[in-house]
Design an enzyme around this catalytic site. Structure first.
Site, PDB file in Angstrom:
ATOM      1  N   HIS A  33       0.856  -1.182   0.000  1.00 40.56           N
ATOM      2  CA  HIS A  33       0.000   0.000   0.000  1.00 40.56           C
ATOM      3  C   HIS A  33       0.894   1.235   0.000  1.00 40.56           C
ATOM      4  CE1 HIS A  33       1.060   0.155   4.218  1.00 40.56           C
ATOM      5  NE2 HIS A  33       0.512  -1.038   4.426  1.00 40.56           N
ATOM      6  N   GLU A  34       0.240   2.390   0.101  1.00 38.52           N
ATOM      7  CA  GLU A  34       0.966   3.650   0.006  1.00 38.52           C
ATOM      8  C   GLU A  34       2.040   3.800   1.101  1.00 38.52           C
ATOM      9  OE1 GLU A  34       0.492   5.353  -2.686  1.00 38.52           O
ATOM     10  OE2 GLU A  34       1.831   6.968  -2.048  1.00 38.52           O
ATOM     11  N   GLY A  35       1.843   3.175   2.245  1.00 33.45           N
ATOM     12  CA  GLY A  35       2.867   3.222   3.305  1.00 33.45           C
ATOM     13  C   GLY A  35       4.151   2.564   2.826  1.00 33.45           C
ATOM     14  N   HIS A  36       4.018   1.359   2.251  1.00 31.28           N
ATOM     15  CA  HIS A  36       5.198   0.663   1.726  1.00 31.28           C
ATOM     16  C   HIS A  36       5.846   1.486   0.601  1.00 31.28           C
ATOM     17  CE1 HIS A  36       2.693  -2.999   2.969  1.00 31.28           C
ATOM     18  NE2 HIS A  36       3.795  -3.144   3.671  1.00 31.28           N
ATOM     19  N   GLN A  60       7.274 -15.323  12.387  1.00 31.82           N
ATOM     20  CA  GLN A  60       6.823 -14.201  13.200  1.00 31.82           C
ATOM     21  C   GLN A  60       5.312 -14.238  13.452  1.00 31.82           C
ATOM     22  OE1 GLN A  60       8.332 -11.256  10.213  1.00 31.82           O
ATOM     23  NE2 GLN A  60       6.502 -10.109  10.745  1.00 31.82           N
ATOM     24  N   LYS A 148       5.350   2.945  11.887  1.00 33.15           N
ATOM     25  CA  LYS A 148       4.080   2.282  12.215  1.00 33.15           C
ATOM     26  C   LYS A 148       4.344   1.112  13.166  1.00 33.15           C
ATOM     27  CE  LYS A 148       0.196  -0.159  11.215  1.00 33.15           C
ATOM     28  NZ  LYS A 148       0.574  -1.482  10.804  1.00 33.15           N
TER      29      LYS A 148
HETATM   30  P1  AMP Z   1       4.844  -5.170   6.473  1.00 31.97           P
HETATM   31  O1  AMP Z   1       4.668  -5.544   5.033  1.00 31.97           O
HETATM   32  O2  AMP Z   1       3.578  -4.885   7.194  1.00 31.97           O
HETATM   33  O3  AMP Z   1       5.780  -6.096   7.198  1.00 31.97           O
HETATM   34  O4  AMP Z   1       5.594  -3.771   6.449  1.00 31.97           O
HETATM   35  C1  AMP Z   1       6.812  -3.602   5.784  1.00 31.97           C
HETATM   36  C2  AMP Z   1       7.401  -2.283   6.187  1.00 31.97           C
HETATM   37  O5  AMP Z   1       6.502  -1.240   5.848  1.00 31.97           O
HETATM   38  C3  AMP Z   1       7.652  -2.195   7.697  1.00 31.97           C
HETATM   39  O6  AMP Z   1       8.885  -1.511   7.915  1.00 31.97           O
HETATM   40  C4  AMP Z   1       6.473  -1.392   8.170  1.00 31.97           C
HETATM   41  O7  AMP Z   1       6.734  -0.668   9.358  1.00 31.97           O
HETATM   42  C5  AMP Z   1       6.276  -0.447   6.999  1.00 31.97           C
HETATM   43  N1  AMP Z   1       4.903   0.078   6.990  1.00 31.97           N
HETATM   44  C6  AMP Z   1       3.760  -0.643   7.042  1.00 31.97           C
HETATM   45  N2  AMP Z   1       2.687   0.187   7.074  1.00 31.97           N
HETATM   46  C7  AMP Z   1       3.182   1.447   7.050  1.00 31.97           C
HETATM   47  C8  AMP Z   1       2.584   2.747   7.082  1.00 31.97           C
HETATM   48  N3  AMP Z   1       1.263   2.920   7.149  1.00 31.97           N
HETATM   49  N4  AMP Z   1       3.398   3.818   7.040  1.00 31.97           N
HETATM   50  C9  AMP Z   1       4.759   3.656   6.987  1.00 31.97           C
HETATM   51  N5  AMP Z   1       5.373   2.473   6.950  1.00 31.97           N
HETATM   52  C10 AMP Z   1       4.603   1.377   6.989  1.00 31.97           C
END
Ligand code: AMP
Length: 287
Positions: A33-36, A60, A148
């Protein structure tokens, strides 16, 4: 963008990239998503090449967690990464990451013990182990993680410092501020689990956190404010609330009085079957 799923091919592709510049690694579990994508853009500001990884890491997840249900959408993710100019995607399967006979685990004590570490036993061992492996596999110059997952960032920083993970591996671990939906909900791959009604109620999480922070920064009693926040979350349909904690931003040690140094309000709570987490900065008052 090249996608590789075998370690030998990853090493060759990384060597090619390294010949023409530095490398930033952005580990993810996909369903981007946009966060990634913000992490990918930020990564480009720190290195010549961005290497992303997508691996839904079984170690995990707890036995009753959402490993099987976790969204997997590699083709869509590849298109998004390509559009961001990511050079290389490392997408190993479980057998490539944990070959037969795998027997090692990294356990970071202290910062990993409370909060999500208490409600998800073994979670941060899985995170630390896989991130250490990713660092050794890619040997990036910098790596980026989202705020996050504040506790995860603290665990990874601790591990990298304790295990002397310096150049030509990771010298810099960069935290990126949380990207949010318009109503304040932190973006997460797990938000896709929410029904429309749950999604609307979930917005209360961040709104109530912001209200609690302004109360704490205004000098309100910390325990009473955290109690108020927990009851607000219950009223919005969150059950159970795993934790509502005010902690020192760096050590994650719990605070029971108005902070005198930068602090963090951290919350984990379940909306239906979906576990949501969020955290925000809290100003410390001059003592
Ligand atoms: P995940 O795929 O959930 O393991 O996240 C991969 C990376 O993206 C991790 O470093 C998360 O902290 C980061 N991440 C996930 N969601 C967000 C968000 N909303 N804003 C910023 N970084 C994010």
């Amino acid at each position: 963008m090249q996608t590789v799923s075998r370690l030998k091919l990853l090493r060759e592709a990384v060597d090619d990239l390294r010949a023409s510049g530095t490398i930033a690694l952005v580990p993810t579990m996909g369903a981007l998503h946009e966060g990634h994508l913000t992490l990918m853009r930020e990564a480009k500001r720190h290195a010549a090449h961005v290497v992303a990884s997508i691996f839904v890491n079984p170690t995990q997840f707890g036995p009753n967690e959402d490993l099987d249900a976790y969204p997997r959408q590699l083709a869509q993710d590849q298109a998004k990464l390509e559009a961001e100019g990511v050079a290389l995607l490392w997408a190993p399967d479980v057998a490539a990451m944990y070959p037969d006979g795998f027997a090692t685990s990294i356990s970071v004590s202290g910062v990993s013990e409370g909060l999500c570490g208490a409600s998800r036993p073994g979670h941060f061992d899985g995170v630390a182990t896989v991130v250490c492996k990713l660092f050794n596999q890619v040997r990036p110059d910098v790596a980026l993680f989202g705020e996050k997952d504040w506790q995860q960032l603290a665990v990874i920083r601790r591990m990298a410092a304790d295990l002397d993970l310096t150049l030509p591996c990771v010298e810099k671990i960069i935290g990126v501020p949380t990207v949010r939906e318009e109503d304040g909900l932190a973006m997460s791959s797990r938000n896709a689990y929410l029904s429309p009604g749950q999604r609307a109620s979930a917005a209360r999480l961040n709104q109530a956190m912001r209200e609690a922070i302004s109360r704490i920064e205004g000098g309100a009693d910390v325990a009473a404010t955290l109690g108020w926040l927990e009851s607000e979350l219950g009223a919005a349909g969150f059950a159970p609330v795993d934790y509502v904690t005010l902690a020192d931003a760096a050590s994650l040690r719990e605070l029971s009085a108005t902070p005198t140094a930068p602090a963090r309000l951290l919350v984990a709570a379940r909306m239906g079957k979906t576990r949501l987490i969020d955290n925000m900065h809290v100003d410390g008052r001059a003592a």
